[in-house]
Scaffold this motif. Structure first.
Motif, mmCIF file in Angstrom:
data_model
loop_
_atom_site.group_PDB
_atom_site.id
_atom_site.type_symbol
_atom_site.label_atom_id
_atom_site.label_comp_id
_atom_site.label_asym_id
_atom_site.label_seq_id
_atom_site.Cartn_x
_atom_site.Cartn_y
_atom_site.Cartn_z
ATOM 1 N N PHE A 81 3.755 10.139 -7.331
ATOM 2 C CA PHE A 81 4.690 10.412 -8.419
ATOM 3 C C PHE A 81 3.942 10.679 -9.715
ATOM 4 O O PHE A 81 4.265 11.623 -10.445
ATOM 5 C CB PHE A 81 5.649 9.234 -8.592
ATOM 6 C CG PHE A 81 6.563 9.376 -9.778
ATOM 7 C CD1 PHE A 81 7.620 10.273 -9.747
ATOM 8 C CD2 PHE A 81 6.364 8.619 -10.915
ATOM 9 C CE1 PHE A 81 8.453 10.418 -10.832
ATOM 10 C CE2 PHE A 81 7.197 8.749 -12.010
ATOM 11 C CZ PHE A 81 8.246 9.656 -11.970
ATOM 12 N N LEU A 82 2.925 9.874 -10.013
ATOM 13 C CA LEU A 82 2.154 10.078 -11.236
ATOM 14 C C LEU A 82 1.393 11.399 -11.208
ATOM 15 O O LEU A 82 1.314 12.095 -12.227
ATOM 16 C CB LEU A 82 1.188 8.914 -11.459
ATOM 17 C CG LEU A 82 1.824 7.615 -11.916
ATOM 18 C CD1 LEU A 82 0.789 6.498 -11.960
ATOM 19 C CD2 LEU A 82 2.461 7.789 -13.277
ATOM 20 N N MET A 109 0.831 -1.206 0.000
ATOM 21 C CA MET A 109 0.000 0.000 0.000
ATOM 22 C C MET A 109 0.868 1.259 0.000
ATOM 23 O O MET A 109 0.557 2.234 -0.687
ATOM 24 C CB MET A 109 -0.946 -0.005 1.197
ATOM 25 C CG MET A 109 -2.066 -1.018 1.074
ATOM 26 S SD MET A 109 -3.082 -1.147 2.551
ATOM 27 C CE MET A 109 -3.771 0.483 2.655
ATOM 28 N N ASN A 110 1.951 1.251 0.764
ATOM 29 C CA ASN A 110 2.850 2.410 0.792
ATOM 30 C C ASN A 110 3.505 2.627 -0.568
ATOM 31 O O ASN A 110 3.653 3.762 -1.025
ATOM 32 C CB ASN A 110 3.910 2.240 1.871
ATOM 33 C CG ASN A 110 3.360 2.415 3.265
ATOM 34 O OD1 ASN A 110 2.318 3.032 3.460
ATOM 35 N ND2 ASN A 110 4.040 1.861 4.258
ATOM 36 N N GLN A 111 3.896 1.545 -1.225
ATOM 37 C CA GLN A 111 4.495 1.668 -2.551
ATOM 38 C C GLN A 111 3.476 2.186 -3.560
ATOM 39 O O GLN A 111 3.805 3.020 -4.413
ATOM 40 C CB GLN A 111 5.058 0.324 -3.016
ATOM 41 C CG GLN A 111 6.312 -0.086 -2.273
ATOM 42 C CD GLN A 111 6.835 -1.444 -2.705
ATOM 43 O OE1 GLN A 111 6.127 -2.224 -3.327
ATOM 44 N NE2 GLN A 111 8.077 -1.719 -2.358
ATOM 45 N N ALA A 112 2.247 1.714 -3.474
ATOM 46 C CA ALA A 112 1.198 2.184 -4.383
ATOM 47 C C ALA A 112 0.915 3.664 -4.154
ATOM 48 O O ALA A 112 0.712 4.427 -5.113
ATOM 49 C CB ALA A 112 -0.074 1.363 -4.191
ATOM 50 N N GLU A 113 0.919 4.085 -2.903
ATOM 51 C CA GLU A 113 0.692 5.502 -2.606
ATOM 52 C C GLU A 113 1.823 6.357 -3.170
ATOM 53 O O GLU A 113 1.579 7.426 -3.749
ATOM 54 C CB GLU A 113 0.585 5.704 -1.096
ATOM 55 C CG GLU A 113 0.291 7.130 -0.692
ATOM 56 C CD GLU A 113 0.191 7.318 0.813
ATOM 57 O OE1 GLU A 113 -0.126 8.446 1.225
ATOM 58 O OE2 GLU A 113 0.429 6.359 1.563
ATOM 59 N N GLY A 114 3.052 5.879 -3.015
ATOM 60 C CA GLY A 114 4.190 6.610 -3.574
ATOM 61 C C GLY A 114 4.110 6.711 -5.088
ATOM 62 O O GLY A 114 4.407 7.761 -5.669
ATOM 63 N N SER A 115 3.697 5.627 -5.727
ATOM 64 C CA SER A 115 3.553 5.650 -7.183
ATOM 65 C C SER A 115 2.455 6.625 -7.610
ATOM 66 O O SER A 115 2.612 7.347 -8.599
ATOM 67 C CB SER A 115 3.226 4.243 -7.703
ATOM 68 O OG SER A 115 4.292 3.367 -7.459
ATOM 69 N N ALA A 116 1.367 6.645 -6.879
ATOM 70 C CA ALA A 116 0.269 7.557 -7.211
ATOM 71 C C ALA A 116 0.713 9.009 -7.049
ATOM 72 O O ALA A 116 0.395 9.859 -7.894
ATOM 73 C CB ALA A 116 -0.945 7.267 -6.330
ATOM 74 N N ASP A 128 2.201 21.899 -15.456
ATOM 75 C CA ASP A 128 3.437 22.340 -16.108
ATOM 76 C C ASP A 128 4.004 21.250 -17.008
ATOM 77 O O ASP A 128 4.457 21.523 -18.118
ATOM 78 C CB ASP A 128 4.484 22.731 -15.066
ATOM 79 C CG ASP A 128 4.053 23.950 -14.264
ATOM 80 O OD1 ASP A 128 3.230 24.728 -14.779
ATOM 81 O OD2 ASP A 128 4.544 24.116 -13.136
ATOM 82 N N ASN A 129 4.015 20.019 -16.519
ATOM 83 C CA ASN A 129 4.569 18.918 -17.309
ATOM 84 C C ASN A 129 3.720 18.615 -18.533
ATOM 85 O O ASN A 129 4.254 18.265 -19.585
ATOM 86 C CB ASN A 129 4.730 17.664 -16.446
ATOM 87 C CG ASN A 129 5.841 17.822 -15.434
ATOM 88 O OD1 ASN A 129 6.787 18.574 -15.648
ATOM 89 N ND2 ASN A 129 5.740 17.118 -14.324
ATOM 90 N N VAL A 130 2.417 18.741 -18.420
ATOM 91 C CA VAL A 130 1.537 18.484 -19.561
ATOM 92 C C VAL A 130 1.780 19.526 -20.649
ATOM 93 O O VAL A 130 1.877 19.198 -21.831
ATOM 94 C CB VAL A 130 0.054 18.464 -19.124
ATOM 95 C CG1 VAL A 130 -0.862 18.432 -20.330
ATOM 96 C CG2 VAL A 130 -0.216 17.260 -18.225
ATOM 97 N N GLN A 131 1.908 20.776 -20.251
ATOM 98 C CA GLN A 131 2.166 21.836 -21.232
ATOM 99 C C GLN A 131 3.528 21.649 -21.897
ATOM 100 O O GLN A 131 3.671 21.849 -23.108
ATOM 101 C CB GLN A 131 2.083 23.199 -20.567
ATOM 102 C CG GLN A 131 0.666 23.603 -20.209
ATOM 103 C CD GLN A 131 0.619 24.950 -19.502
ATOM 104 O OE1 GLN A 131 1.642 25.499 -19.112
ATOM 105 N NE2 GLN A 131 -0.588 25.468 -19.315
ATOM 106 N N ALA A 132 4.535 21.254 -21.136
ATOM 107 C CA ALA A 132 5.859 21.019 -21.712
ATOM 108 C C ALA A 132 5.823 19.849 -22.680
ATOM 109 O O ALA A 132 6.447 19.891 -23.752
ATOM 110 C CB ALA A 132 6.869 20.756 -20.597
ATOM 111 N N LEU A 133 5.079 18.815 -22.337
ATOM 112 C CA LEU A 133 4.954 17.658 -23.225
ATOM 113 C C LEU A 133 4.223 18.034 -24.510
ATOM 114 O O LEU A 133 4.636 17.643 -25.605
ATOM 115 C CB LEU A 133 4.214 16.526 -22.509
ATOM 116 C CG LEU A 133 4.025 15.221 -23.268
ATOM 117 C CD1 LEU A 133 5.382 14.615 -23.623
ATOM 118 C CD2 LEU A 133 3.214 14.237 -22.455
ATOM 119 N N GLN A 134 3.163 18.826 -24.407
ATOM 120 C CA GLN A 134 2.431 19.256 -25.589
ATOM 121 C C GLN A 134 3.313 20.129 -26.484
ATOM 122 O O GLN A 134 3.291 20.002 -27.699
ATOM 123 C CB GLN A 134 1.171 20.026 -25.188
ATOM 124 C CG GLN A 134 0.082 19.156 -24.610
ATOM 125 C CD GLN A 134 -1.085 19.975 -24.072
ATOM 126 O OE1 GLN A 134 -0.975 21.181 -23.869
ATOM 127 N NE2 GLN A 134 -2.204 19.305 -23.821
#
Length: 66
Positions: free
Chosen positions: A37-38, A28-35, A45-51
């Motif tokens: 991070f995502l 559960m802790n690993q899943a929370e960390g992954s969430a 900002d990242n979406v605009q840079a990717l676009q």
């Protein structure tokens, strides 16, 4: 039934439950960390840079002629 045998069996079951809960908490802790991070990765900002990286010609010029 033998009381000692029952006591050992109960102790083993409790140990298995504790181990299972520990593994589940780690997962559960690993899943929370992954969430987290995502969510950070998919921030505005990242979406605009990717676009902009995929279509760099868009938004660079403005046509003001009427």
């Amino acid at each position: 039934m033998d009381v000692a045998l029952m006591s050992m069996a109960l102790s083993q079951v409790q140990l298995q439950e504790q181990a299972s809960l520990s593994v589940m908490k780690i997962a559960m802790n690993q899943a929370e960390g992954s969430a987290l991070f995502l969510n950070k990765l998919m921030g505005e900002d990242n979406v605009q840079a990717l676009q902009h990286a995929t279509q760099p010609h868009l938004g660079g010029n403005i046509d003001i002629k009427g």
